[in-house]
Design an enzyme around this catalytic site. Structure first.
Site, mmCIF file in Angstrom:
data_model
loop_
_atom_site.group_PDB
_atom_site.id
_atom_site.type_symbol
_atom_site.label_atom_id
_atom_site.label_comp_id
_atom_site.label_asym_id
_atom_site.label_seq_id
_atom_site.Cartn_x
_atom_site.Cartn_y
_atom_site.Cartn_z
ATOM 1 N N HIS A 8 0.890 -1.061 0.083
ATOM 2 C CA HIS A 8 0.074 0.149 0.104
ATOM 3 C C HIS A 8 0.930 1.155 -0.185
ATOM 4 C CE1 HIS A 8 0.744 -0.274 4.531
ATOM 5 N NE2 HIS A 8 0.467 1.162 4.254
ATOM 6 N N HIS A 68 4.554 7.135 2.865
ATOM 7 C CA HIS A 68 5.187 6.177 2.909
ATOM 8 C C HIS A 68 4.654 5.221 1.949
ATOM 9 C CE1 HIS A 68 2.469 4.770 5.880
ATOM 10 N NE2 HIS A 68 2.505 3.462 5.605
ATOM 11 N N GLU A 116 7.861 0.823 4.380
ATOM 12 C CA GLU A 116 7.232 -0.091 5.423
ATOM 13 C C GLU A 116 7.167 -1.459 4.854
ATOM 14 O OE1 GLU A 116 2.979 -0.605 7.833
ATOM 15 O OE2 GLU A 116 3.366 0.890 6.349
#
Length: 134
Positions: A8, A68, A116
């Site tokens: 994502h 991010h 991430e």
């Protein structure tokens, strides 16, 4: 480390309603959850999380835009991935921490871009989120 693919992207936006009009109305993404200042939108096997930050502007040097980018990793490889990053002195900025049904760790690339590693999917994330709202 065995990154499996894209998971994502989280985007800081100045006006959530305007952004939803764009992402849903123009791009055709599917709204999965809308909170007071955030929304989760799905396309294919990935998702976008929009976070409203009205204090930000669209001027150069602002933080409107990508917050991010997250990559999927299998839970059985997560701890090893964290150890690899620590061994290479990658700067971890959040976690590792359990979020929802999966694990996550946020870190910076050499240019300071936040990335991430995430072990769950949108459905798993929303199942926990929805239970908190009830």
């Amino acid at each position: 480390m065995r990154v499996e693919g894209f998971n994502h992207v989280t985007v800081n936006v100045s006006n959530l309603a305007n952004s939803l009009d764009f992402y849903i109305g123009i791009l055709g993404l599917q709204l999965i959850h809308k909170g007071n200042t955030d929304a989760y939108l799905e396309w294919g096997s990935a998702w976008i999380c929009l976070i409203e930050k009205p204090e930000f502007t669209e001027s150069i040097g602002s933080v409107i835009g990508i917050d991010h980018i997250a990559f999927s990793i299998a839970e059985e490889h997560f701890e090893e991935a964290v150890q690899v990053m620590q061994a290479h002195e990658v700067r971890l900025i959040r976690g590792p921490v359990k979020r929802g049904l999966g694990w996550t760790v946020n870190f910076l690339d050499p240019d300071g871009i936040q990335l991430e590693l995430h072990t769950s999917n949108l459905r798993e994330r929303m199942s926990v989120w929805n239970n908190k709202q009830e």
